[in-house]
Design a protein around this motif. Structure first.
Motif, mmCIF file in Angstrom:
data_model
loop_
_atom_site.group_PDB
_atom_site.id
_atom_site.type_symbol
_atom_site.label_atom_id
_atom_site.label_comp_id
_atom_site.label_asym_id
_atom_site.label_seq_id
_atom_site.Cartn_x
_atom_site.Cartn_y
_atom_site.Cartn_z
ATOM 1 N N SER A 1 0.852 -1.186 0.000
ATOM 2 C CA SER A 1 0.000 0.000 0.000
ATOM 3 C C SER A 1 0.886 1.233 0.000
ATOM 4 C CB SER A 1 -0.905 -0.017 1.241
ATOM 5 O OG SER A 1 -1.814 1.056 1.226
ATOM 6 N N MET B 1 -4.320 3.022 -2.193
ATOM 7 C CA MET B 1 -3.403 4.163 -2.241
ATOM 8 C C MET B 1 -3.751 5.113 -1.097
ATOM 9 S SD MET B 1 -1.590 3.438 -4.952
ATOM 10 C CE MET B 1 -0.762 4.990 -5.366
ATOM 11 N N GLY C 1 -2.575 5.413 -8.680
ATOM 12 C CA GLY C 1 -3.148 4.102 -8.387
ATOM 13 C C GLY C 1 -3.667 3.398 -9.628
ATOM 14 N N SER D 1 -4.147 -0.444 -8.634
ATOM 15 C CA SER D 1 -4.865 -0.358 -7.366
ATOM 16 C C SER D 1 -6.348 -0.136 -7.634
ATOM 17 C CB SER D 1 -4.304 0.773 -6.509
ATOM 18 O OG SER D 1 -5.052 0.943 -5.318
ATOM 19 N N TRP E 1 -13.558 1.486 -8.282
ATOM 20 C CA TRP E 1 -12.760 1.851 -7.110
ATOM 21 C C TRP E 1 -13.638 2.053 -5.867
ATOM 22 C CZ3 TRP E 1 -7.700 4.697 -6.418
ATOM 23 C CH2 TRP E 1 -6.727 4.218 -7.297
#
Length: 424
Positions: A92, A120, A162, A167, A208
């Motif tokens: 992370s 992130m 990200g 991510s 996300w």
């Protein structure tokens, strides 16, 4: 640094007889061993990029040498952890501490080490070199619109990084608040923060999530703008279905019933993830399970029960990350201890007989309910956790192998005795 596979195999072989005896005994005492092993092998805990260096306090920091000097070296260190325990398969990043100058290279390097990029993390709790406007009086809450805009743009920049790395989540933790009565208009601060979060939320890709982290105190001690789980939940509900509350185990007032908080957030479908640590007095960021192991078990008990009630995947449907650090330990040893504590506690929670516990609760049988939980907590599941790790290719005893291979000495020779990890 990588440990040769044959060294892991030699280490495992030396202790295999004792491990097999312990595992066989435990297998005769508990149910559903194959199912529990599959859960343990799948479960992964994220490691933050800043945790590879020695921590500290506002009074000082005592680096131990061999600390990673770049994002590439941080990935190497987490890759080593994952090689040893097979449960540290995510990293992370904190931005701007670890901005990837070559995202394709960084992503490929992480893949080579068996790592994926977890949530992130933005940083509006520090002023960075060259930063135009200061966060001394807050970021998203600030009375100055230009400062709020700067914080919003930073978070959107973090999202872009990200996306490049693969991510799928953004964690927002705000140090915003006030130190003295009268310093802040609470309603205005809340509204400013909400409007900023709404702009950041609008920049999220469809798949996300946004995690809104809360904290009761520090660095502001009179008020914090996202001070508890209720305020975080209020923001998350106002933002929309991609926004969730993130629970850090050290971010509560003393004796808070964190397991009840977890249960209710899961019930509402608004628990996004966890930052694991332990504490004695406040946000101490101590090694997971080092102070309050039974509390950690009770929290995991509610996590397992609540996730199963919603049909959630234990491994992927919540974000799991360590947020622990100390200035007197080798950071890699500390992380090995933390992951081990998490895996042990998770295994104990999987032992709880849910049907028996529910029956005891329905009958108001307080004694039996307590006995069911404490029986699981008092069960030594270390052979079970070790078996899952061995089957995944990890070390029987990660910490012992780390020390026998003199990893820190190797890192000091490679990187130097005076190195300090970036970001902290």
């Amino acid at each position: 640094m990588r440990i040769e596979k044959y060294r892991i195999e030699e280490h495992n072989q030396a202790g295999m007889a004792a491990q097999q005896r312990a595992f066989e005994y435990l297998s005769g005492e508990i149910k559903n061993v194959p199912e529990i092993l599959q859960h343990l092998k799948a479960f992964q805990v994220g490691v933050p990029s800043w945790a590879l260096g020695t921590g500290g306090t506002r009074f000082g920091r005592f680096p131990g040498g061999g600390e990673p000097r770049s994002l590439e070296e941080k990935i190497e260190d987490i890759g080593l952890l994952h090689q040893l325990n097979q449960s540290s398969g995510a990293i992370s990043l904190h931005i701007p501490w670890d901005i990837p100058s070559n995202p394709a290279h960084i992503k490929a390097m992480a893949t080579q080490h068996g790592l994926r990029f977890d949530a992130m993390n933005s940083n509006t709790f520090q002023d960075q070199p060259g930063q135009e406007r200061s966060y001394k009086f807050g970021s998203l809450q600030n009375v100055n619109k230009d400062i709020r805009k700067q914080a919003i743009e930073h978070n959107i920049e973090v999202i872009r990084h990200g996306i490049e790395l693969g991510s799928d989540a953004l964690t927002v933790w705000l140090a915003d608040g006030s130190c003295f009565p009268g310093q802040l208009n609470f309603r205005h601060a809340f509204q400013n923060t909400l409007e900023g979060l709404q702009e950041i939320y609008a920049a999220l890709p469809d798949h996300w999530k946004m995690f809104v982290e809360y904290k009761a105190a520090e660095p502001n001690f009179y008020s914090t703008t996202v001070g508890d789980w209720g305020q975080s939940l209020l923001y998350a509900n106002k933002l929309g279905p991609k926004a969730y509350t993130l629970v850090d185990l050290g971010h509560h007032l003393p004796n808070a019933n964190i397991e009840q908080i977890v249960a209710l957030l899961l019930m509402e479908g608004k628990l996004g993830g966890f930052h694991f640590n332990d504490s004695k007095y406040g946000d101490d960021d101590l090694t997971v399970g080092s102070i309050k192991p039974y509390q950690l078990f009770l929290i995991f008990n509610e996590l397992v029960e609540g996730m199963d009630a919603r049909g959630m995947n234990h491994t992927t449907d919540l974000g799991w990350m360590i947020d622990a650090s100390h200035n007197v330990k080798d950071p890699l040893e500390d992380l090995l201890q933390s992951v081990e504590a998490i895996m042990i506690t998770y295994a104990q929670a999987l032992l709880v007989d849910r049907k028996q516990l529910l029956a005891a609760q329905q009958n108001n049988d307080v004694v039996t309910a307590q006995e069911i939980l404490q029986q699981a907590f008092r069960t030594d599941v270390r052979p079970l956790v070790a078996e899952a790790r061995i089957q995944s290719g990890g070390a029987l005893n990660p910490l012992a192998l780390y020390r026998s291979e003199k990893v820190r000495d190797h890192l000091v020779r490679e990187r130097g005795a005076k190195t300090m990890a970036t970001g902290l």
